[in-house]
Design a protein around this motif. Sequence first.
Motif, PDB file in Angstrom:
ATOM      1  N   ALA A 235       3.858  82.586  32.359  1.00 25.62           N
ATOM      2  CA  ALA A 235       4.180  83.423  31.493  1.00 25.62           C
ATOM      3  C   ALA A 235       5.667  83.167  30.947  1.00 25.62           C
ATOM      4  O   ALA A 235       6.106  83.722  29.858  1.00 25.62           O
ATOM      5  CB  ALA A 235       4.225  84.914  32.246  1.00 25.62           C
ATOM      6  N   THR A 236       6.480  82.476  31.749  1.00 23.60           N
ATOM      7  CA  THR A 236       7.741  82.015  31.339  1.00 23.60           C
ATOM      8  C   THR A 236       8.104  80.543  30.680  1.00 23.60           C
ATOM      9  O   THR A 236       9.157  80.408  30.211  1.00 23.60           O
ATOM     10  CB  THR A 236       8.922  82.549  32.416  1.00 23.60           C
ATOM     11  OG1 THR A 236       8.521  81.590  33.332  1.00 23.60           O
ATOM     12  CG2 THR A 236       8.473  84.058  32.680  1.00 23.60           C
ATOM     13  N   GLU A 237       7.383  79.626  30.895  1.00 22.42           N
ATOM     14  CA  GLU A 237       7.721  78.284  30.907  1.00 22.42           C
ATOM     15  C   GLU A 237       7.915  78.179  29.413  1.00 22.42           C
ATOM     16  O   GLU A 237       8.853  77.394  29.147  1.00 22.42           O
ATOM     17  CB  GLU A 237       6.562  77.433  31.317  1.00 22.42           C
ATOM     18  CG  GLU A 237       6.719  75.915  31.116  1.00 22.42           C
ATOM     19  CD  GLU A 237       8.010  75.252  31.739  1.00 22.42           C
ATOM     20  OE1 GLU A 237       8.892  74.798  31.177  1.00 22.42           O
ATOM     21  OE2 GLU A 237       7.990  75.549  33.122  1.00 22.42           O
ATOM     22  N   PHE A 238       6.978  78.583  28.464  1.00 22.72           N
ATOM     23  CA  PHE A 238       7.230  78.360  27.047  1.00 22.72           C
ATOM     24  C   PHE A 238       7.846  79.538  26.343  1.00 22.72           C
ATOM     25  O   PHE A 238       8.028  79.051  24.961  1.00 22.72           O
ATOM     26  CB  PHE A 238       5.737  77.781  26.301  1.00 22.72           C
ATOM     27  CG  PHE A 238       5.393  76.557  26.930  1.00 22.72           C
ATOM     28  CD1 PHE A 238       5.881  75.478  26.621  1.00 22.72           C
ATOM     29  CD2 PHE A 238       4.457  76.466  28.066  1.00 22.72           C
ATOM     30  CE1 PHE A 238       5.541  74.224  27.246  1.00 22.72           C
ATOM     31  CE2 PHE A 238       3.993  75.333  28.536  1.00 22.72           C
ATOM     32  CZ  PHE A 238       4.537  74.347  28.154  1.00 22.72           C
ATOM     33  N   ALA A 239       8.100  80.644  26.830  1.00 23.23           N
ATOM     34  CA  ALA A 239       8.987  81.577  26.131  1.00 23.23           C
ATOM     35  C   ALA A 239      10.536  81.297  26.419  1.00 23.23           C
ATOM     36  O   ALA A 239      10.704  80.721  27.499  1.00 23.23           O
ATOM     37  CB  ALA A 239       8.529  83.053  26.544  1.00 23.23           C
TER      38      ALA A 239
ATOM     39  N   THR B 153       8.214  73.065  19.067  1.00 20.58           N
ATOM     40  CA  THR B 153       8.714  72.873  20.325  1.00 20.58           C
ATOM     41  C   THR B 153       7.639  72.716  21.443  1.00 20.58           C
ATOM     42  O   THR B 153       7.626  71.762  22.280  1.00 20.58           O
ATOM     43  CB  THR B 153       9.519  74.389  20.636  1.00 20.58           C
ATOM     44  OG1 THR B 153      10.567  74.305  19.910  1.00 20.58           O
ATOM     45  CG2 THR B 153       9.595  74.316  22.144  1.00 20.58           C
ATOM     46  N   PHE B 154       6.700  73.463  21.325  1.00 19.61           N
ATOM     47  CA  PHE B 154       5.354  73.520  22.206  1.00 19.61           C
ATOM     48  C   PHE B 154       4.729  72.021  22.123  1.00 19.61           C
ATOM     49  O   PHE B 154       4.342  71.531  23.054  1.00 19.61           O
ATOM     50  CB  PHE B 154       4.239  74.240  21.823  1.00 19.61           C
ATOM     51  CG  PHE B 154       4.821  75.731  21.922  1.00 19.61           C
ATOM     52  CD1 PHE B 154       5.747  76.028  22.962  1.00 19.61           C
ATOM     53  CD2 PHE B 154       4.364  77.079  21.201  1.00 19.61           C
ATOM     54  CE1 PHE B 154       6.264  77.389  23.301  1.00 19.61           C
ATOM     55  CE2 PHE B 154       4.466  78.128  21.626  1.00 19.61           C
ATOM     56  CZ  PHE B 154       5.784  78.330  22.527  1.00 19.61           C
ATOM     57  N   ILE B 155       4.447  71.372  20.698  1.00 18.69           N
ATOM     58  CA  ILE B 155       3.940  70.073  20.740  1.00 18.69           C
ATOM     59  C   ILE B 155       4.912  69.035  21.325  1.00 18.69           C
ATOM     60  O   ILE B 155       4.481  68.143  21.955  1.00 18.69           O
ATOM     61  CB  ILE B 155       3.781  69.805  19.167  1.00 18.69           C
ATOM     62  CG1 ILE B 155       2.808  70.462  18.684  1.00 18.69           C
ATOM     63  CG2 ILE B 155       3.218  68.327  19.129  1.00 18.69           C
ATOM     64  CD1 ILE B 155       2.526  70.537  17.067  1.00 18.69           C
ATOM     65  N   MET B 156       6.225  69.129  21.123  1.00 12.73           N
ATOM     66  CA  MET B 156       7.189  68.138  21.847  1.00 12.73           C
ATOM     67  C   MET B 156       7.170  68.352  23.278  1.00 12.73           C
ATOM     68  O   MET B 156       7.329  67.354  24.091  1.00 12.73           O
ATOM     69  CB  MET B 156       8.397  68.336  21.413  1.00 12.73           C
ATOM     70  CG  MET B 156       8.689  67.638  19.947  1.00 12.73           C
ATOM     71  SD  MET B 156      10.586  67.439  19.948  1.00 12.73           S
ATOM     72  CE  MET B 156      11.272  69.028  20.185  1.00 12.73           C
ATOM     73  N   ALA B 157       6.888  69.386  23.790  1.00  8.40           N
ATOM     74  CA  ALA B 157       7.088  69.757  25.326  1.00  8.40           C
ATOM     75  C   ALA B 157       6.042  69.017  25.882  1.00  8.40           C
ATOM     76  O   ALA B 157       6.154  68.713  26.851  1.00  8.40           O
ATOM     77  CB  ALA B 157       6.916  71.161  25.579  1.00  8.40           C
TER      78      ALA B 157
END
Length: 276
Positions: free
Chosen positions: A18-22, A199-203
Amino acid sequence: MSLWEFFVAFILGMVEGATEFAPVSSTGHMIIVDDMLLKSKEMLSEPVANTFKVVIQLGSILAVVIVFKDRFFNLLGLKKRTTAHQQGSTQLKLSVVIVGLIPATILGFLFDDYIDEHLFSVNTVLIALVAGAVLMLIADKFAPKYVQAETVDEVTYKQAFFVGLFQCLALWPGFSRSGATISGGVLLGLSHRAAADFTFIMAVPIMAGASALSLISNWEYFTPDVLPFFIVGFISAFIFALISIRFFLVLIDKIKLTPFAIYRIVLAAVIYFVFL
């Protein structure tokens, strides 16, 4: 394994997912839920508990891959170009993503041991929570009037590199990768949604690479007695990350970063006054 241990695995996976990508800091939440409440390191050895946290992070990464599967297929050349692209529209290139990854990859390689030794404490995480919140407030307040990249396909090499520099702030536990990079992207002229997508793609590559190296070096801890604990946590993290990411992507252009910044400051205050 006991019912309580399965419950702990489920809750930790839920918190991670729930918190890793927020932009709220998964590290800050783990301090409250695990280190201060559930205390998984008391039921598992410290190396096993740390390996478990890598496993549930992989569950979150898998959720990003699922949400952005078409993007990743395009980036890797595994899917035919869309009609819009054939008509002349640009699409995000793998080389742009690689440019964004360079700064944090180099810095993380050089200072990994220092970060582990000096920045993983409750006090440093609290400071990072507040510092990240301030950056997010600045991003919303001083974002350029005219958006230069409405979608992630319009991100330039220059923007990617400087967003990558902002990503270096995420090496400081508690700062939040998405908080740092979305804020940086917005300040550089990306829309909130474009910054979030980038951000999500780079992560994925940077987190997957770091997790893979950690798992290889800790493979001995995958024993039959803890494997069910790992599996429950992985599935929980995957499901809740899938929900969280989709929900966040719908919200981000509407509410921006300020509500998340306020939440981070409240979280830091709770940790400080209640748990310290």
